[in-house]
Design an enzyme around this catalytic site. Structure first.
Site, PDB file in Angstrom:
ATOM      1  N   ASP A  30       0.881  -1.262   0.193  1.00 39.80           N
ATOM      2  CA  ASP A  30      -0.069  -0.194  -0.055  1.00 39.80           C
ATOM      3  C   ASP A  30       0.849   1.198  -0.065  1.00 39.80           C
ATOM      4  O   ASP A  30       1.859   1.357   0.795  1.00 39.80           O
ATOM      5  CB  ASP A  30      -0.802  -0.089   1.215  1.00 39.80           C
ATOM      6  CG  ASP A  30      -2.054   1.006   1.108  1.00 39.80           C
ATOM      7  OD1 ASP A  30      -3.289   0.473   1.165  1.00 39.80           O
ATOM      8  OD2 ASP A  30      -1.750   2.356   1.023  1.00 39.80           O
ATOM      9  N   ILE A  31       0.553   2.111  -0.797  1.00 43.62           N
ATOM     10  CA  ILE A  31       1.388   3.349  -1.167  1.00 43.62           C
ATOM     11  C   ILE A  31       1.455   4.256   0.112  1.00 43.62           C
ATOM     12  O   ILE A  31       2.283   5.091   0.347  1.00 43.62           O
ATOM     13  CB  ILE A  31       0.951   4.020  -2.679  1.00 43.62           C
ATOM     14  CG1 ILE A  31       2.110   4.830  -3.007  1.00 43.62           C
ATOM     15  CG2 ILE A  31      -0.322   5.154  -2.247  1.00 43.62           C
ATOM     16  CD1 ILE A  31       1.960   5.411  -4.202  1.00 43.62           C
ATOM     17  N   HIS A  81     -10.698  -5.181  -2.416  1.00 48.00           N
ATOM     18  CA  HIS A  81      -9.183  -5.423  -2.068  1.00 48.00           C
ATOM     19  C   HIS A  81      -9.298  -5.646  -0.352  1.00 48.00           C
ATOM     20  O   HIS A  81     -10.192  -5.475   0.389  1.00 48.00           O
ATOM     21  CB  HIS A  81      -8.256  -4.076  -2.246  1.00 48.00           C
ATOM     22  CG  HIS A  81      -8.969  -2.870  -1.672  1.00 48.00           C
ATOM     23  ND1 HIS A  81      -9.918  -2.068  -2.539  1.00 48.00           N
ATOM     24  CD2 HIS A  81      -8.927  -2.120  -0.554  1.00 48.00           C
ATOM     25  CE1 HIS A  81     -10.202  -1.107  -1.650  1.00 48.00           C
ATOM     26  NE2 HIS A  81      -9.419  -1.086  -0.634  1.00 48.00           N
ATOM     27  N   GLN A 129     -14.331   3.004   1.264  1.00 47.13           N
ATOM     28  CA  GLN A 129     -13.819   2.411   0.137  1.00 47.13           C
ATOM     29  C   GLN A 129     -13.379   3.557  -0.635  1.00 47.13           C
ATOM     30  O   GLN A 129     -14.272   4.419  -1.326  1.00 47.13           O
ATOM     31  CB  GLN A 129     -14.442   1.679  -0.480  1.00 47.13           C
ATOM     32  CG  GLN A 129     -13.920   0.866  -1.724  1.00 47.13           C
ATOM     33  CD  GLN A 129     -14.697  -0.203  -2.459  1.00 47.13           C
ATOM     34  OE1 GLN A 129     -15.943  -0.152  -2.262  1.00 47.13           O
ATOM     35  NE2 GLN A 129     -14.220  -1.085  -3.204  1.00 47.13           N
ATOM     36  N   HIS A 153      -6.741  -5.323   2.948  1.00 45.33           N
ATOM     37  CA  HIS A 153      -5.922  -4.791   3.574  1.00 45.33           C
ATOM     38  C   HIS A 153      -5.221  -5.736   4.504  1.00 45.33           C
ATOM     39  O   HIS A 153      -6.104  -6.503   5.357  1.00 45.33           O
ATOM     40  CB  HIS A 153      -6.318  -3.537   4.364  1.00 45.33           C
ATOM     41  CG  HIS A 153      -6.887  -2.447   3.696  1.00 45.33           C
ATOM     42  ND1 HIS A 153      -5.968  -1.323   3.222  1.00 45.33           N
ATOM     43  CD2 HIS A 153      -7.940  -2.100   3.230  1.00 45.33           C
ATOM     44  CE1 HIS A 153      -6.689  -0.509   2.524  1.00 45.33           C
ATOM     45  NE2 HIS A 153      -7.880  -0.872   2.523  1.00 45.33           N
TER      46      HIS A 153
END
Ligand code: 5GP
Ligand code: ZN
Length: 146
Positions: A30-31, A99, A93, A101
């Protein structure tokens, strides 16, 4: 979906820090991590919500979750982890491609999901149970969209 960032990441059209890939799924860093080591797992096929997946596609995605969590925990020397999943803007979201996490956690890491437990009035839980079990037997909820 041509304008979906996660579709582009899964296709390799947008760069990401890949953690895992197979024919149907892709995992990457995750960025903007909630905690260092935060990983995202996505299906390569575009689905917006978990409820859009049919049982087989959901099972296929979930099959790799424990392994990714074990690797994330080992790498972060974490005490535990959260698996977190958002569906719809109301749930937080921000990317409309389903997705999971995977977030490594440490004792006293200071992070909190601000979970505020509520309570039911008398008979309220039973009314909800009936509504949900009724919906479970409704054909429209039996499986995801194709
Ligand atoms: P959501 O808020 O939808 O549950 O989670 C979306 C997650 O995707 C966020 O944690 C966000 O940091 C991450 N994210 C959004 N855009 C990108 C991107 O372009 N690359 C990566 N690696 N992560 C992204
Ligand atoms: Zn997508």
């Amino acid at each position: 979906m041509s304008d979906c960032i996660f579709c582009k990441i899964a296709a390799g059209e947008v760069a990401s820090s890949k953690v895992y890939e197979d024919d149907t799924k892709f995992a990457f860093m995750d960025i903007a991590p909630v905690r260092p080591g935060h990983v995202l797992l996505i299906p390569k096929k575009h689905y917006e919500r978990l409820t859009d997946l049919q049982d087989e596609a959901a099972a296929d995605l979930a099959r790799v979750l424990p392994r990714l969590a074990r690797a994330t925990v080992a790498a972060a020397r974490a005490d535990g982890f959260n698996i977190f999943q958002t569906n719809g803007r109301c749930s937080g979201q921000s990317v409309a491609h389903v997705h999971f996490h995977i977030i490594p956690r440490h004792n006293d890491d200071g992070y909190s999901f601000h979970w505020r437990p509520g309570q039911y009035a008398a008979d309220e839980m039973e009314a909800w149970r009936k509504k949900i079990t009724g919906a479970l037997h409704d054909k429209s909820t039996a499986d995801g969209r194709r």
